[in-house]
Write a protein that holds these residues in place. Structure first.
Motif, PDB file in Angstrom:
ATOM      1  N   ALA A  12      26.459  -0.910  59.202  1.00 46.10           N
ATOM      2  CA  ALA A  12      25.577  -1.156  59.369  1.00 46.10           C
ATOM      3  C   ALA A  12      24.431  -0.449  58.165  1.00 46.10           C
ATOM      4  N   LEU A  13      25.138  -0.301  57.209  1.00 49.86           N
ATOM      5  CA  LEU A  13      24.289   0.627  56.087  1.00 49.86           C
ATOM      6  C   LEU A  13      25.276  -0.777  54.948  1.00 49.86           C
ATOM      7  N   LEU A  44      32.388   0.944  51.238  1.00 48.37           N
ATOM      8  CA  LEU A  44      33.009   2.306  52.691  1.00 48.37           C
ATOM      9  C   LEU A  44      34.271   1.189  52.734  1.00 48.37           C
ATOM     10  N   LEU A  45      33.450  -0.143  53.274  1.00 45.25           N
ATOM     11  CA  LEU A  45      34.208  -0.973  54.086  1.00 45.25           C
ATOM     12  C   LEU A  45      35.823  -1.020  53.379  1.00 45.25           C
ATOM     13  N   LEU A  46      35.776  -2.044  51.368  1.00 48.59           N
ATOM     14  CA  LEU A  46      37.220  -2.133  51.059  1.00 48.59           C
ATOM     15  C   LEU A  46      37.901  -0.663  51.028  1.00 48.59           C
ATOM     16  N   ALA A  47      37.437   0.497  51.596  1.00 51.37           N
ATOM     17  CA  ALA A  47      38.195   1.583  51.342  1.00 51.37           C
ATOM     18  C   ALA A  47      38.891   1.356  52.722  1.00 51.37           C
ATOM     19  N   SER A  48      38.572   1.269  53.226  1.00 48.49           N
ATOM     20  CA  SER A  48      39.049   1.153  54.978  1.00 48.49           C
ATOM     21  C   SER A  48      40.009   0.160  55.074  1.00 48.49           C
ATOM     22  N   VAL A  49      39.889  -1.176  54.037  1.00 48.63           N
ATOM     23  CA  VAL A  49      41.206  -2.450  54.268  1.00 48.63           C
ATOM     24  C   VAL A  49      42.356  -1.981  54.456  1.00 48.63           C
ATOM     25  N   THR A  50      42.757  -2.141  55.532  1.00 50.09           N
ATOM     26  CA  THR A  50      44.133  -1.797  55.644  1.00 50.09           C
ATOM     27  C   THR A  50      45.158  -2.583  55.768  1.00 50.09           C
ATOM     28  N   THR A  51      44.521  -4.074  55.985  1.00 51.15           N
ATOM     29  CA  THR A  51      45.540  -5.244  55.989  1.00 51.15           C
ATOM     30  C   THR A  51      46.612  -5.497  54.693  1.00 51.15           C
ATOM     31  N   PRO A  55      37.429   7.891  50.036  1.00 53.41           N
ATOM     32  CA  PRO A  55      37.951   7.631  48.988  1.00 53.41           C
ATOM     33  C   PRO A  55      36.374   7.208  49.065  1.00 53.41           C
ATOM     34  N   GLY A  56      35.412   6.071  49.727  1.00 54.24           N
ATOM     35  CA  GLY A  56      34.502   5.338  48.878  1.00 54.24           C
ATOM     36  C   GLY A  56      33.700   5.854  48.796  1.00 54.24           C
ATOM     37  N   VAL A  57      33.596   7.362  48.874  1.00 56.55           N
ATOM     38  CA  VAL A  57      32.333   7.958  48.437  1.00 56.55           C
ATOM     39  C   VAL A  57      32.280   8.274  47.573  1.00 56.55           C
ATOM     40  N   ASP A  58      33.620   8.531  46.816  1.00 53.56           N
ATOM     41  CA  ASP A  58      34.135   8.967  45.011  1.00 53.56           C
ATOM     42  C   ASP A  58      34.061   7.087  44.072  1.00 53.56           C
ATOM     43  N   ALA A  59      34.010   6.081  44.668  1.00 54.67           N
ATOM     44  CA  ALA A  59      34.026   4.862  44.567  1.00 54.67           C
ATOM     45  C   ALA A  59      32.845   4.601  44.343  1.00 54.67           C
ATOM     46  N   THR A  60      31.930   4.512  45.190  1.00 55.44           N
ATOM     47  CA  THR A  60      30.649   4.391  44.758  1.00 55.44           C
ATOM     48  C   THR A  60      29.927   4.941  43.977  1.00 55.44           C
ATOM     49  N   ARG A  61      30.542   6.955  43.674  1.00 53.30           N
ATOM     50  CA  ARG A  61      29.630   7.397  42.911  1.00 53.30           C
ATOM     51  C   ARG A  61      30.047   6.660  41.703  1.00 53.30           C
ATOM     52  N   GLY A  62      31.014   6.313  41.437  1.00 56.63           N
ATOM     53  CA  GLY A  62      31.922   5.578  39.847  1.00 56.63           C
ATOM     54  C   GLY A  62      31.184   4.605  39.761  1.00 56.63           C
ATOM     55  N   ALA A  89      21.101   1.466  46.841  1.00 60.45           N
ATOM     56  CA  ALA A  89      22.234   1.876  47.417  1.00 60.45           C
ATOM     57  C   ALA A  89      23.196   1.798  48.508  1.00 60.45           C
ATOM     58  N   LEU A  90      21.762   2.044  49.590  1.00 64.73           N
ATOM     59  CA  LEU A  90      22.898   2.242  50.729  1.00 64.73           C
ATOM     60  C   LEU A  90      23.967   0.927  51.096  1.00 64.73           C
ATOM     61  N   ALA A  91      23.381  -0.290  50.263  1.00 58.88           N
ATOM     62  CA  ALA A  91      24.448  -1.297  50.789  1.00 58.88           C
ATOM     63  C   ALA A  91      25.356  -1.920  50.021  1.00 58.88           C
ATOM     64  N   VAL A  92      25.395  -0.462  48.562  1.00 57.97           N
ATOM     65  CA  VAL A  92      26.734  -0.797  47.686  1.00 57.97           C
ATOM     66  C   VAL A  92      27.681   0.182  48.767  1.00 57.97           C
ATOM     67  N   LEU A  93      26.990   1.423  48.585  1.00 63.88           N
ATOM     68  CA  LEU A  93      27.581   2.798  49.900  1.00 63.88           C
ATOM     69  C   LEU A  93      28.115   1.620  50.790  1.00 63.88           C
ATOM     70  N   GLY A  94      27.663   1.182  51.533  1.00 60.31           N
ATOM     71  CA  GLY A  94      28.844   0.543  53.093  1.00 60.31           C
ATOM     72  C   GLY A  94      29.685  -0.225  52.499  1.00 60.31           C
ATOM     73  N   ALA A  95      29.420  -1.583  50.922  1.00 55.77           N
ATOM     74  CA  ALA A  95      30.321  -2.367  51.125  1.00 55.77           C
ATOM     75  C   ALA A  95      31.540  -1.889  51.039  1.00 55.77           C
TER      76      ALA A  95
END
Length: 570
Positions: free
Chosen positions: A375-376, A467-474, A175-182, A459-465
């Motif tokens: 890493a991104l 993706l990290l937010l999308a992976s949070v399951t807390t 989901p992070g890829v589409d959210a980054t595109r948004g 661009a890579l920093a935004v994508l990495g950020a």
């Protein structure tokens, strides 16, 4: 290619029974460890399922490889454990080694049998290894069958939980890829809707933040979509490469046709990026045939070397008019139009090819892993900060501003309060060729080596950020993040439609709002409309317009290749 077998086992096909074993000897086992897809998620491929169509530029992640029937070889060098040619929506989770018990309830167990072996609850096999059927049959497995059995257990018995449906798993994979595109979409609308410079010519804060970076993020994500459409792996020369090239070229042609249909819009409001994308897509087709170990250093070379080459060539090319290309331009002066789209325009395709190359490399990484996302983020921030710091030193203490001022005409220096403001706000796709010191700037849309490195890093920093937010399951955090990311992902899944809608709105009489008021209304309407459309329909209308002919061309070529293969066999 054969795979080594563990001691005590033998390779046998679906028509050969298991070899006899001495009485009392334990049943032979085969490793049933988890298998991983390209993102590191535990899956096992289901054989004999045809590959679906690849999604459009709005961004699904389906694979576009041709279907492989059961029993056909994987090809030289392919590994069964990490196949990338199997569509992710047809990958099913591996069975868990330990069974779960729900006391006090009737539970069901799902078991699978090896060919010729007795039924053992919890035994793991590859679905479809001996038969292409994907249907689970409610029956007791006899010797020699390859049927997944489903038995009802008594109260208190052990059971293996049901597998997660592949469709649901695919929908939650990236989901992070589409959210980054948004995020990129909202940024590029900000560049168009908000004011770029103050009355005295100084760049505004919004332009310094979104200018150049949003379009670069779009381009990197377009490269990631290229990787998704080509199976996130190198496309081998031959029929696969011909099919991929035809599909990508068809997409480029449809984008160019759409851009020509929008040529009437005002370039002072928004310079269309679509015609430049169409040319860049064509130039990027050979990149999908390169292995990652070659493509990665080539991407770095494109980032650093192409702007330098452009600085050498552009003095001999006609000056661009920076208008939106039309059919008349294509007919009356195709050479000047090609020169503008490739080297001298607002988004020169040759320079922006570097973003696509970086995106293809990134798209082949395991993007669902937190290590990759981190890493991104870290690498992107480091690259952006390093490029910005080097630019500040070159233009300031090293004398860059003074050299640019000495080589610039007086009317250019009078367009802004300071030389720094002139250098930041003047470039419109490329820099002047009056002095090489212009290549030291990181100004938005300057196309210099440092600008390409900085915007790629951001661009890579935004994508990495994201993706990290999308992976949070807390617990307590994932919920609010989901409410934020899901609308962004919905908008990111149909960016072409929303981009064109924004262009049409700002060129209509409806846009009588102030800059910030108009921007916020566009964002609100875009997010709400995308969320509703995605739930009700799915893919955006223009995304369908682009992908449908591309898929038709791909399917026709695959059918022709299969027909030729049957003729050769006959």
């Amino acid at each position: 290619m054969t795979r080594p077998q563990p001691p005590g086992t033998s390779r046998r096909g679906p028509d050969r029974s298991a070899p006899p074993r001495p009485p009392g000897a334990p049943a032979p086992t085969r490793p049933a460890g988890p298998r991983h897809d390209a993102d590191g998620v535990r899956y096992r491929p289901r054989h004999g399922v045809p590959a679906p169509a690849a999604d459009g530029p709005g961004g699904g992640h389906r694979r576009a490889d041709p279907p492989r029937g059961p029993g056909e070889p994987l090809g030289p060098g392919a590994r069964q454990a990490d196949r990338t040619d199997v569509p992710t929506q047809y990958l099913v989770p591996a069975p868990r080694p330990a069974a779960e018990t729900r006391p006090g309830t009737g539970t069901r167990s799902i078991s699978a049998t090896l060919p010729g072996a007795a039924t053992r609850p919890g035994a793991a096999t590859r679905p479809g290894a001996a038969t292409p059927s994907a249907t689970a049959t409610r029956a007791t497995a006899a010797a020699g069958s390859t049927t997944a059995t489903r038995t009802t257990a008594t109260e208190g018995s052990t059971a293996t939980p049901h597998a997660t449906p592949p469709r649901a798993e695919r929908a939650a994979r990236l989901p992070g890829v589409d959210a980054t595109r948004g995020v990129a979409l909202l940024g590029i609308i900000a560049v168009h809707a908000l004011v770029e410079a103050t009355d005295d010519g100084a760049p505004t804060p919004s332009y310094l933040v979104f200018g150049g970076r949003s379009a670069a993020l779009f381009a990197v994500l377009a490269g990631i979509s290229f990787a998704f459409m080509t199976g996130r792996a190198r496309v081998r020369p031959g029929p696969d490469l011909r099919t991929a090239a035809a599909m990508l070229a068809t997409r480029a042609g449809v984008l160019m046709a759409l851009a020509l249909a929008l040529s009437w819009t005002d370039p002072s409001i928004a310079a269309l990026i679509l015609p430049y994308y169409a040319v860049a897509f064509l130039l990027a087709i050979p990149l999908v045939a390169l292995p990652t170990r070659v493509l990665a250093p080539l991407a770095v070379l494109l980032c650093l070397g192409v702007p330098v080459g452009s600085q050498l060539v552009r003095p001999f090319l006609p000056l661009p008019d920076l208008g939106n290309p039309s059919v008349a331009d294509l007919v009356t002066d195709p050479g000047a139009l090609l020169s503008e789209l490739t080297l001298t325009g607002a988004y020169p395709a040759v320079v922006w090819l570097a973003y696509l190359a970086v995106g293809i490399v990134v798209g082949r990484l395991p993007l669902s892993g937190r290590r990759t996302a981190t890493a991104l983020l870290v690498g992107g921030v480091a690259a952006a900060v390093a490029a910005t710091g080097l630019s500040m030193w070159l233009l300031g203490p090293a004398g860059g501003y003074a050299a640019i001022a000495a080589a610039s005409p007086p009317e250019l220096l009078e367009s802004a309060p300071t030389v720094a403001d002139v250098v930041t706000g003047y470039p419109d796709g490329v820099t002047p060729t009056t002095t090489w010191w212009w290549l030291a700037t990181v100004a938005p849309h300057s196309g210099t080596p440092l600008d390409v490195v900085q915007t790629t890093g951001s661009a890579l920093a935004v994508l990495g950020a994201v993706l990290l937010l999308a992976s949070v399951t807390t617990r307590g955090v994932a919920g609010p993040l989901g409410y934020l990311l899901r609308p962004l992902a919905a908008a990111g899944s149909m960016t072409l439609t929303l981009y064109v809608a924004s262009i049409l709105f700002m060129n209509s009489a409806l846009d009588d709002l102030g800059p910030w008021e108009g921007y916020l209304w566009q964002v609100a309407v875009a997010v709400a409309a995308a969320t509703a459309w995605r739930r009700a329909v799915g893919r955006g209308p223009l995304e369908t317009l682009v992908s449908t002919p591309a898929h038709a061309v791909r399917d026709r070529l695959r059918a022709r290749d299969r027909s030729r293969g049957r003729d050769r066999v006959a």
